[in-house]
Design a protein around this motif. Structure first.
Motif, PDB file in Angstrom:
ATOM      1  N   MET A   1      43.089  46.646  28.851  1.00 41.25           N
ATOM      2  CA  MET A   1      41.753  46.880  29.398  1.00 41.25           C
ATOM      3  C   MET A   1      40.936  45.593  29.375  1.00 41.25           C
ATOM      4  N   ILE A   2      40.140  45.386  30.413  1.00 40.47           N
ATOM      5  CA  ILE A   2      39.188  44.272  30.494  1.00 40.47           C
ATOM      6  C   ILE A   2      37.776  44.854  30.459  1.00 40.47           C
ATOM      7  N   ARG A   3      36.949  44.320  29.586  1.00 42.15           N
ATOM      8  CA  ARG A   3      35.548  44.745  29.522  1.00 42.15           C
ATOM      9  C   ARG A   3      34.652  43.622  30.028  1.00 42.15           C
ATOM     10  N   LEU A   4      34.000  43.901  31.160  1.00 41.92           N
ATOM     11  CA  LEU A   4      33.008  43.010  31.741  1.00 41.92           C
ATOM     12  C   LEU A   4      31.622  43.581  31.450  1.00 41.92           C
ATOM     13  N   VAL A   5      30.701  42.728  31.032  1.00 41.15           N
ATOM     14  CA  VAL A   5      29.313  43.149  30.859  1.00 41.15           C
ATOM     15  C   VAL A   5      28.436  42.324  31.799  1.00 41.15           C
ATOM     16  N   GLN A   6      27.557  43.006  32.511  1.00 41.03           N
ATOM     17  CA  GLN A   6      26.611  42.370  33.425  1.00 41.03           C
ATOM     18  C   GLN A   6      25.205  42.432  32.831  1.00 41.03           C
ATOM     19  N   LEU A   7      24.531  41.287  32.829  1.00 38.88           N
ATOM     20  CA  LEU A   7      23.090  41.264  32.586  1.00 38.88           C
ATOM     21  C   LEU A   7      22.441  40.529  33.747  1.00 38.88           C
ATOM     22  N   ILE A  92      28.517  27.026  38.467  1.00 38.19           N
ATOM     23  CA  ILE A  92      28.499  28.354  39.062  1.00 38.19           C
ATOM     24  C   ILE A  92      29.857  28.563  39.728  1.00 38.19           C
ATOM     25  N   HIS A  93      30.626  29.500  39.221  1.00 39.96           N
ATOM     26  CA  HIS A  93      31.999  29.712  39.695  1.00 39.96           C
ATOM     27  C   HIS A  93      32.028  30.713  40.847  1.00 39.96           C
ATOM     28  N   ASP A  94      32.919  30.475  41.803  1.00 36.40           N
ATOM     29  CA  ASP A  94      33.089  31.376  42.941  1.00 36.40           C
ATOM     30  C   ASP A  94      34.101  32.476  42.670  1.00 36.40           C
ATOM     31  N   ASP A  95      35.033  32.214  41.779  1.00 35.10           N
ATOM     32  CA  ASP A  95      36.165  33.113  41.560  1.00 35.10           C
ATOM     33  C   ASP A  95      36.463  33.139  40.069  1.00 35.10           C
ATOM     34  N   ILE A  96      36.436  34.334  39.476  1.00 32.07           N
ATOM     35  CA  ILE A  96      36.575  34.482  38.025  1.00 32.07           C
ATOM     36  C   ILE A  96      37.713  35.453  37.751  1.00 32.07           C
ATOM     37  N   GLU A  97      38.602  35.092  36.841  1.00 31.42           N
ATOM     38  CA  GLU A  97      39.747  35.929  36.506  1.00 31.42           C
ATOM     39  C   GLU A  97      39.324  37.135  35.672  1.00 31.42           C
ATOM     40  N   LEU A  98      39.817  38.312  36.060  1.00 27.77           N
ATOM     41  CA  LEU A  98      39.572  39.550  35.315  1.00 27.77           C
ATOM     42  C   LEU A  98      40.900  40.251  35.039  1.00 27.77           C
ATOM     43  N   ASP A 100      44.158  41.610  35.783  1.00 29.85           N
ATOM     44  CA  ASP A 100      44.836  41.928  37.041  1.00 29.85           C
ATOM     45  C   ASP A 100      43.862  41.980  38.214  1.00 29.85           C
ATOM     46  N   TRP A 101      42.579  41.851  37.932  1.00 30.48           N
ATOM     47  CA  TRP A 101      41.535  41.887  38.950  1.00 30.48           C
ATOM     48  C   TRP A 101      40.948  40.499  39.161  1.00 30.48           C
ATOM     49  N   ARG A 102      40.127  40.386  40.227  1.00 30.04           N
ATOM     50  CA  ARG A 102      39.319  39.185  40.478  1.00 30.04           C
ATOM     51  C   ARG A 102      37.848  39.581  40.510  1.00 30.04           C
ATOM     52  N   LEU A 103      37.009  38.670  40.066  1.00 30.95           N
ATOM     53  CA  LEU A 103      35.564  38.779  40.265  1.00 30.95           C
ATOM     54  C   LEU A 103      35.175  37.654  41.214  1.00 30.95           C
ATOM     55  N   VAL A 104      34.712  38.012  42.406  1.00 29.32           N
ATOM     56  CA  VAL A 104      34.377  37.038  43.443  1.00 29.32           C
ATOM     57  C   VAL A 104      32.862  36.999  43.599  1.00 29.32           C
ATOM     58  N   VAL A 105      32.300  35.798  43.519  1.00 30.86           N
ATOM     59  CA  VAL A 105      30.857  35.603  43.586  1.00 30.86           C
ATOM     60  C   VAL A 105      30.445  35.263  45.015  1.00 30.86           C
ATOM     61  N   ALA A 106      29.415  35.937  45.522  1.00 31.72           N
ATOM     62  CA  ALA A 106      28.857  35.644  46.838  1.00 31.72           C
ATOM     63  C   ALA A 106      27.401  35.208  46.659  1.00 31.72           C
ATOM     64  N   ASP A 107      27.059  34.066  47.189  1.00 29.29           N
ATOM     65  CA  ASP A 107      25.704  33.533  47.106  1.00 29.29           C
ATOM     66  C   ASP A 107      24.868  34.104  48.252  1.00 29.29           C
ATOM     67  N   THR A 108      23.870  34.933  47.907  1.00 31.43           N
ATOM     68  CA  THR A 108      23.048  35.587  48.921  1.00 31.43           C
ATOM     69  C   THR A 108      21.660  34.957  49.040  1.00 31.43           C
ATOM     70  N   CYS A 109      21.413  33.852  48.368  1.00 31.50           N
ATOM     71  CA  CYS A 109      20.056  33.305  48.277  1.00 31.50           C
ATOM     72  C   CYS A 109      19.679  32.492  49.512  1.00 31.50           C
ATOM     73  N   VAL A 110      18.409  32.611  49.894  1.00 34.80           N
ATOM     74  CA  VAL A 110      17.833  31.859  50.998  1.00 34.80           C
ATOM     75  C   VAL A 110      16.672  31.055  50.420  1.00 34.80           C
ATOM     76  N   LEU A 138      36.271  42.819  42.413  1.00 32.03           N
ATOM     77  CA  LEU A 138      34.848  43.105  42.301  1.00 32.03           C
ATOM     78  C   LEU A 138      34.100  41.968  42.971  1.00 32.03           C
ATOM     79  N   LEU A 139      33.096  42.291  43.766  1.00 27.45           N
ATOM     80  CA  LEU A 139      32.161  41.276  44.242  1.00 27.45           C
ATOM     81  C   LEU A 139      30.919  41.318  43.365  1.00 27.45           C
ATOM     82  N   VAL A 140      30.314  40.169  43.148  1.00 27.53           N
ATOM     83  CA  VAL A 140      29.027  40.117  42.465  1.00 27.53           C
ATOM     84  C   VAL A 140      28.096  39.245  43.288  1.00 27.53           C
ATOM     85  N   MET A 141      26.871  39.714  43.477  1.00 29.93           N
ATOM     86  CA  MET A 141      25.871  38.990  44.261  1.00 29.93           C
ATOM     87  C   MET A 141      24.498  39.361  43.709  1.00 29.93           C
ATOM     88  N   HIS A 142      23.505  38.564  44.046  1.00 28.41           N
ATOM     89  CA  HIS A 142      22.176  38.880  43.512  1.00 28.41           C
ATOM     90  C   HIS A 142      21.513  40.014  44.278  1.00 28.41           C
TER      91      HIS A 142
END
Length: 245
Positions: A1-7, A92-98, A100-110, A138-142
């Motif tokens: 199991m992988i435990r990710l915590v988001q704040l 700031i990383h674009d791709d994070i190992e989880l 067997d999963w990936r966490l992919v970061v998308a920059d949504t800022c203007v 998983l995607l993560v974005m602001h």
């Protein structure tokens, strides 16, 4: 199991004693991180609006507190952030190992705007990255890519969310999206041809926004919190924890 915590949405100031509308951002971040430590996470992600006043000192406070975690941690920018100052302290990383999963970061800022937008260039780059692997993602974005039911917040959400959903059509490996910006617990679902993508919002470590309010309003009855995301195989379990201050 992988435990990710988001704040998310720390909104720190250079002044460590600065107040927000309903509390003290640095003190609250310290309490949230201390609570997260007890969860024994494998990875922590801070999903934007680290700073309120866009100062180097505010990021130094965040870096100091987050570095007390006993696991790798990552961050991304929000509409209040100056990402060049963040990168001076930590990439700031674009791709994070989880696992067997990936966490992919998308920059949504203007730059200079509260709303989010990917734009065609960043969508094209996201498609390239998703094409690299069929691992569950998983995607993560602001900014949230769905309406959350508050008129003022929905006006400053992700402007080109339709283009994002269209781009995700060929990628059934994208299971869920984590976002910040909304300062509240939120769950939404976007049906696509290959299945449903679930969107999760997260409480802020500072002030909470009143859910369902057409105009800006603080939820003074709610508390800071974070999201736990447990992954086992191709399934996940997620929930919100609140922190007493």
């Amino acid at each position: 199991m992988i435990r990710l915590v988001q704040l998310t949405d720390c909104h720190l100031h250079a002044d460590p004693h600065a107040r927000s509308r309903a509390g003290f951002p640095l003190r609250q971040l310290e309490a949230v991180v201390e609570a997260i430590r007890t969860e024994r996470p494998d990875i922590v992600i801070a999903s934007g609006d680290i700073s309120q006043d866009e100062t180097s000192a505010s990021y130094e406070h965040a870096h100091r507190v987050l570095s007390t975690l006993e696991c790798p941690w990552f961050w991304l920018g929000g509409n209040h952030d100056r990402q060049e100052l963040m990168k001076d302290l930590k990439a700031i990383h674009d791709d994070i190992e989880l696992g067997d999963w990936r966490l992919v970061v998308a920059d949504t800022c203007v730059k200079g705007h509260a709303h989010g937008e990917l734009g065609q260039e960043r969508i094209d780059r996201l498609v390239e990255r998703l094409s690299e692997s069929e691992r569950p993602t998983l995607l993560v974005m602001h900014h949230p890519p769905l309406a959350v039911g508050s008129a003022w917040l929905d006006a400053i959400g992700l402007k080109d969310s339709d283009a994002l959903w269209q781009a995700l059509m060929p990628f059934p490996q994208v299971k869920a999206i984590l976002c910040g910006h909304v300062h509240q617990a939120f769950v939404g679902r976007q049906p696509l041809e290959q299945g449903v993508v679930t969107v999760y919002g997260c409480p802020s470590t500072t002030d909470q926004f009143l859910a369902g309010s057409d105009d800006f309003a603080i939820d003074e009855a709610s508390r800071p919190g974070y999201r736990v995301f447990d992954i086992r195989g191709d399934e996940w379990l997620t929930w919100i924890e609140r922190v007493d201050i």
